[in-house]
Scaffold this motif. Structure first.
Motif, PDB file in Angstrom:
ATOM      1  N   ASN A  62      25.416 -30.039  28.831  1.00  0.00           N
ATOM      2  CA  ASN A  62      26.544 -30.114  29.757  1.00  0.00           C
ATOM      3  C   ASN A  62      26.840 -31.546  30.172  1.00  0.00           C
ATOM      4  N   GLN A  63      25.765 -32.280  30.429  1.00  0.00           N
ATOM      5  CA  GLN A  63      26.002 -33.653  30.853  1.00  0.00           C
ATOM      6  C   GLN A  63      26.596 -34.477  29.712  1.00  0.00           C
ATOM      7  N   ALA A  64      26.116 -34.198  28.510  1.00  0.00           N
ATOM      8  CA  ALA A  64      26.634 -34.934  27.358  1.00  0.00           C
ATOM      9  C   ALA A  64      28.111 -34.640  27.156  1.00  0.00           C
ATOM     10  N   SER A  65      28.492 -33.384  27.330  1.00  0.00           N
ATOM     11  CA  SER A  65      29.890 -33.093  27.040  1.00  0.00           C
ATOM     12  C   SER A  65      30.806 -33.435  28.205  1.00  0.00           C
ATOM     13  N   GLN A  66      30.281 -33.418  29.419  1.00  0.00           N
ATOM     14  CA  GLN A  66      31.152 -33.718  30.544  1.00  0.00           C
ATOM     15  C   GLN A  66      31.165 -35.181  30.907  1.00  0.00           C
ATOM     16  N   LYS A  67      29.987 -35.794  30.802  1.00  0.00           N
ATOM     17  CA  LYS A  67      29.872 -37.157  31.323  1.00  0.00           C
ATOM     18  C   LYS A  67      29.524 -38.169  30.256  1.00  0.00           C
ATOM     19  N   LYS A  68      29.664 -37.782  29.003  1.00  0.00           N
ATOM     20  CA  LYS A  68      29.362 -38.704  27.909  1.00  0.00           C
ATOM     21  C   LYS A  68      28.004 -39.380  28.093  1.00  0.00           C
ATOM     22  N   LEU A  69      26.992 -38.550  28.221  1.00  0.00           N
ATOM     23  CA  LEU A  69      25.636 -39.060  28.420  1.00  0.00           C
ATOM     24  C   LEU A  69      25.228 -40.049  27.325  1.00  0.00           C
ATOM     25  N   GLN A  70      24.723 -41.199  27.736  1.00  0.00           N
ATOM     26  CA  GLN A  70      24.254 -42.182  26.760  1.00  0.00           C
ATOM     27  C   GLN A  70      22.803 -42.522  27.016  1.00  0.00           C
ATOM     28  N   LEU A  71      22.022 -42.314  25.992  1.00  0.00           N
ATOM     29  CA  LEU A  71      20.584 -42.464  26.123  1.00  0.00           C
ATOM     30  C   LEU A  71      20.197 -43.931  25.968  1.00  0.00           C
ATOM     31  N   THR A  72      19.522 -44.470  26.995  1.00  0.00           N
ATOM     32  CA  THR A  72      19.082 -45.869  26.893  1.00  0.00           C
ATOM     33  C   THR A  72      17.564 -45.947  26.782  1.00  0.00           C
ATOM     34  N   CYS A  73      16.934 -44.782  26.536  1.00  0.00           N
ATOM     35  CA  CYS A  73      15.471 -44.744  26.430  1.00  0.00           C
ATOM     36  C   CYS A  73      15.123 -43.707  25.363  1.00  0.00           C
ATOM     37  N   PRO A  74      13.855 -43.618  24.963  1.00  0.00           N
ATOM     38  CA  PRO A  74      13.499 -42.610  23.955  1.00  0.00           C
ATOM     39  C   PRO A  74      13.754 -41.188  24.485  1.00  0.00           C
ATOM     40  N   PHE A  75      14.204 -40.310  23.613  1.00  0.00           N
ATOM     41  CA  PHE A  75      14.465 -38.927  24.000  1.00  0.00           C
ATOM     42  C   PHE A  75      13.191 -38.260  24.527  1.00  0.00           C
ATOM     43  N   ASP A  76      12.095 -38.555  23.879  1.00  0.00           N
ATOM     44  CA  ASP A  76      10.800 -37.992  24.234  1.00  0.00           C
ATOM     45  C   ASP A  76      10.499 -38.105  25.736  1.00  0.00           C
ATOM     46  N   ALA A  77      10.555 -39.334  26.229  1.00  0.00           N
ATOM     47  CA  ALA A  77      10.224 -39.584  27.636  1.00  0.00           C
ATOM     48  C   ALA A  77      11.240 -38.915  28.564  1.00  0.00           C
ATOM     49  N   TYR A  78      12.487 -39.061  28.206  1.00  0.00           N
ATOM     50  CA  TYR A  78      13.573 -38.509  29.015  1.00  0.00           C
ATOM     51  C   TYR A  78      13.459 -36.993  29.134  1.00  0.00           C
ATOM     52  N   PHE A  79      13.282 -36.348  27.998  1.00  0.00           N
ATOM     53  CA  PHE A  79      13.213 -34.891  27.947  1.00  0.00           C
ATOM     54  C   PHE A  79      11.973 -34.378  28.690  1.00  0.00           C
ATOM     55  N   PHE A  80      10.865 -35.056  28.469  1.00  0.00           N
ATOM     56  CA  PHE A  80       9.631 -34.624  29.128  1.00  0.00           C
ATOM     57  C   PHE A  80       9.755 -34.725  30.652  1.00  0.00           C
ATOM     58  N   LEU A  81      10.287 -35.827  31.107  1.00  0.00           N
ATOM     59  CA  LEU A  81      10.442 -36.017  32.557  1.00  0.00           C
ATOM     60  C   LEU A  81      11.351 -34.951  33.161  1.00  0.00           C
ATOM     61  N   LEU A  82      12.413 -34.647  32.439  1.00  0.00           N
ATOM     62  CA  LEU A  82      13.352 -33.632  32.932  1.00  0.00           C
ATOM     63  C   LEU A  82      12.694 -32.263  33.062  1.00  0.00           C
ATOM     64  N   CYS A  83      11.966 -31.889  32.010  1.00  0.00           N
ATOM     65  CA  CYS A  83      11.297 -30.577  32.022  1.00  0.00           C
ATOM     66  C   CYS A  83      10.256 -30.553  33.134  1.00  0.00           C
ATOM     67  N   LYS A  84       9.559 -31.662  33.268  1.00  0.00           N
ATOM     68  CA  LYS A  84       8.517 -31.743  34.280  1.00  0.00           C
ATOM     69  C   LYS A  84       9.124 -31.565  35.676  1.00  0.00           C
ATOM     70  N   ARG A  85      10.211 -32.281  35.913  1.00  0.00           N
ATOM     71  CA  ARG A  85      10.884 -32.193  37.204  1.00  0.00           C
ATOM     72  C   ARG A  85      11.327 -30.773  37.502  1.00  0.00           C
ATOM     73  N   LYS A  86      11.868 -30.151  36.467  1.00  0.00           N
ATOM     74  CA  LYS A  86      12.367 -28.785  36.638  1.00  0.00           C
ATOM     75  C   LYS A  86      11.207 -27.839  36.954  1.00  0.00           C
ATOM     76  N   TRP A  87      10.120 -28.034  36.243  1.00  0.00           N
ATOM     77  CA  TRP A  87       8.967 -27.160  36.452  1.00  0.00           C
ATOM     78  C   TRP A  87       8.387 -27.345  37.869  1.00  0.00           C
ATOM     79  N   LEU A  88       8.302 -28.590  38.303  1.00  0.00           N
ATOM     80  CA  LEU A  88       7.787 -28.843  39.654  1.00  0.00           C
ATOM     81  C   LEU A  88       8.677 -28.178  40.706  1.00  0.00           C
ATOM     82  N   ASN A  89       9.988 -28.227  40.472  1.00  0.00           N
ATOM     83  CA  ASN A  89      10.889 -27.568  41.410  1.00  0.00           C
ATOM     84  C   ASN A  89      10.665 -26.061  41.451  1.00  0.00           C
TER      85      ASN A  89
END
Lengths: 193, 248
Positions: A62-89
């Motif tokens: 959704n963010q990619a299609s709405q806000k033209k998300l541009q990755l400035t870091c490795p996908f690995d770290a970004y994706f892991f942090l996101l999942c982690k944050r979601k799980w903690l919530n």
């Protein structure tokens, strides 16, 4: 601020955006196992991991299609942090108390922290907007759906059997009402600090 | 904000203001914090709606593709991790326990042979409402509760969903199913009966569930009447035939 360089892993973002099965599969093969391990080590099971991962990928999409998300870091770290944050919530919601969490598997990387934070904020906002939209009355919902689907306000007015001026005014007032509902919700203030 | 303000927001976004009006608007944005805050939220919501509504079909296609890749991935990893890891002694113990269970089960089924039970047939398949647009949080909760057989919870969620979208046949069907599970036949049956004479995509499933629902209440004749109406090729046709054979 200087322009940041786009990471080569942007290909994963583009692949999600194009609903490219090959890329989605690659994400599952390459990046997902680490997330499953993490969730399993922190009071979760495979089913919960599956949900968290799926919801995270939908948010990225959704963010990619709405806000033209541009990755400035490795996908690995970004994706892991996101999942982690979601799980903690999720854990916080469920237990309502502090949970002990195994510490950071990744090295801290400012770019990925920042980007993951932005994306999860975006995801939470989307969820809030969606909930509020569902709470609007049917007349507003129908009008807004027609407005954004058909695009030409003249046609919208015709299809709803009202005048152009009325449809136009109604559209502003419906989004206005939604604006008010969103602003008054407690979650919104938490998201807007 | 007043109504006029929202009308102004829209006109500004549609670039329909005169030069003077536009300047006045932008000045107010600079000086009036509440005005600015509301405008920003308005703009953000407008963008959100435009995107979500316009791209609904693409987003749904993405979600269902994702779902199937995800399911495949998780099924594979689960079966491989169950395959190794466990120690031999544990496996032996497991087999012993399994053997006892099978034996016990055998005795029970032998005694009950030809006596079908509701629990042999209440396999509802995996629900997935999350590929639909709408209140995703609630849809996920509903799907999870239903698939975990937490019917009381699922029923409550479905009630909320139906308040928002009372004509939705999928919600109606699942709402009826949860009420069969909860023995609230007075709720489930009228819904299913309406569906069975209508021509929704869920017509045949409604007929099957009416059969099952009557069977659960030991109304065999009624059950048979409905089960005979499940047409060949429909979902649950095989189960309907099997149950019919046992009842007749």
């Amino acid at each position: 601020m200087s322009e940041k360089k786009i990471h080569e892993d942007q290909k994963y973002i583009e692949g999600l955006l194009q609903n490219n099965s090959f890329i989605i599969q690659a994400i599952y093969d390459t990046f997902v196992p680490k997330v499953i391990n993490y969730i399993k080590q922190n009071s979760g099971d495979a089913d919960q991991a599956q949900d968290v991962i799926q919801e995270t990928l939908i948010t990225i999409y959704n963010q990619a299609s709405q806000k033209k998300l541009q990755l400035t870091c490795p996908f690995d770290a970004y994706f892991f942090l996101l999942c982690k944050r979601k799980w903690l919530n999720e854990l916080k919601k469920k237990t309502n108390k502090e949970v002990t969490i195994n510490e950071e598997v990744l090295s801290k990387d400012d770019d990925s922290q920042e980007l993951a934070f932005e994306t999860s904020l975006f995801g939470e906002k989307q969820e809030l907007f969606n909930t509020m939209f569902q709470k609007l009355g049917n007349a507003c919902k129908d009008l807004l759906k027609a407005t954004f689907k058909i695009k030409s306000m003249e046609e919208v007015a015709k299809s709803l059997g009202v005048t152009y001026a009325y449809a136009r005014k109604k559209k502003s007032l419906c989004i206005g009402k939604l604006t008010k509902m969103v602003q008054e919700s407690p979650q919104f203030n938490q998201l807007n600090y | 904000m007043k109504e006029e303000d929202y009308i102004l927001f829209e006109a500004y976004l549609a670039e329909e203001l005169t030069v003077d009006e536009k300047t006045a608007f932008e000045n107010r944005l600079k000086t009036d914090a509440a005005f600015k805050e509301s405008f920003n939220t308005y703009k953000e919501l407008s963008g959100f709606l435009e995107h979500t509504i316009k791209n609904e079909a693409e987003t749904n296609a993405f979600k269902s593709n994702l779902k199937s890749i995800s399911n495949q991935h998780f099924n594979e990893t689960q079966s491989t991790s169950e395959g190794n890891k466990k120690s031999t002694t544990f496996s032996l113990l497991k087999y012993a326990v399994a053997a006892c269970v099978v034996l016990l089960f055998g005795i029970v089924t032998f005694n009950k042979m030809n006596q079908p039970a509701y629990s042999d047939y209440n396999e509802h398949g995996i629900m997935d409402l999350t590929v639909r647009g709408g209140n995703i949080g609630l849809l996920i909760k509903t799907t999870k509760a239903f698939n975990n057989k937490e019917y009381e919870k699922a029923s409550g969620y479905l009630e909320t969903l139906l308040e928002e979208d009372p004509e939705n046949k999928e919600y109606q069907l699942y709402y009826a199913v949860t009420n069969i599970e909860l023995d609230k036949f007075e709720i489930s049956e009228p819904i299913l009966q309406d569906m069975a004479i209508g021509d929704s995509a869920y017509k045949n499933r409604a007929i099957w569930y009416l059969g099952l629902s009557n069977f659960k209440q030991d109304k065999e004749e009624e059950a048979i009447k409905w089960l005979q109406q499940v047409p060949e090729g429909a979902d649950y046709y095989r189960q309907a035939q099997e149950l019919l054979n046992k009842l007749e």
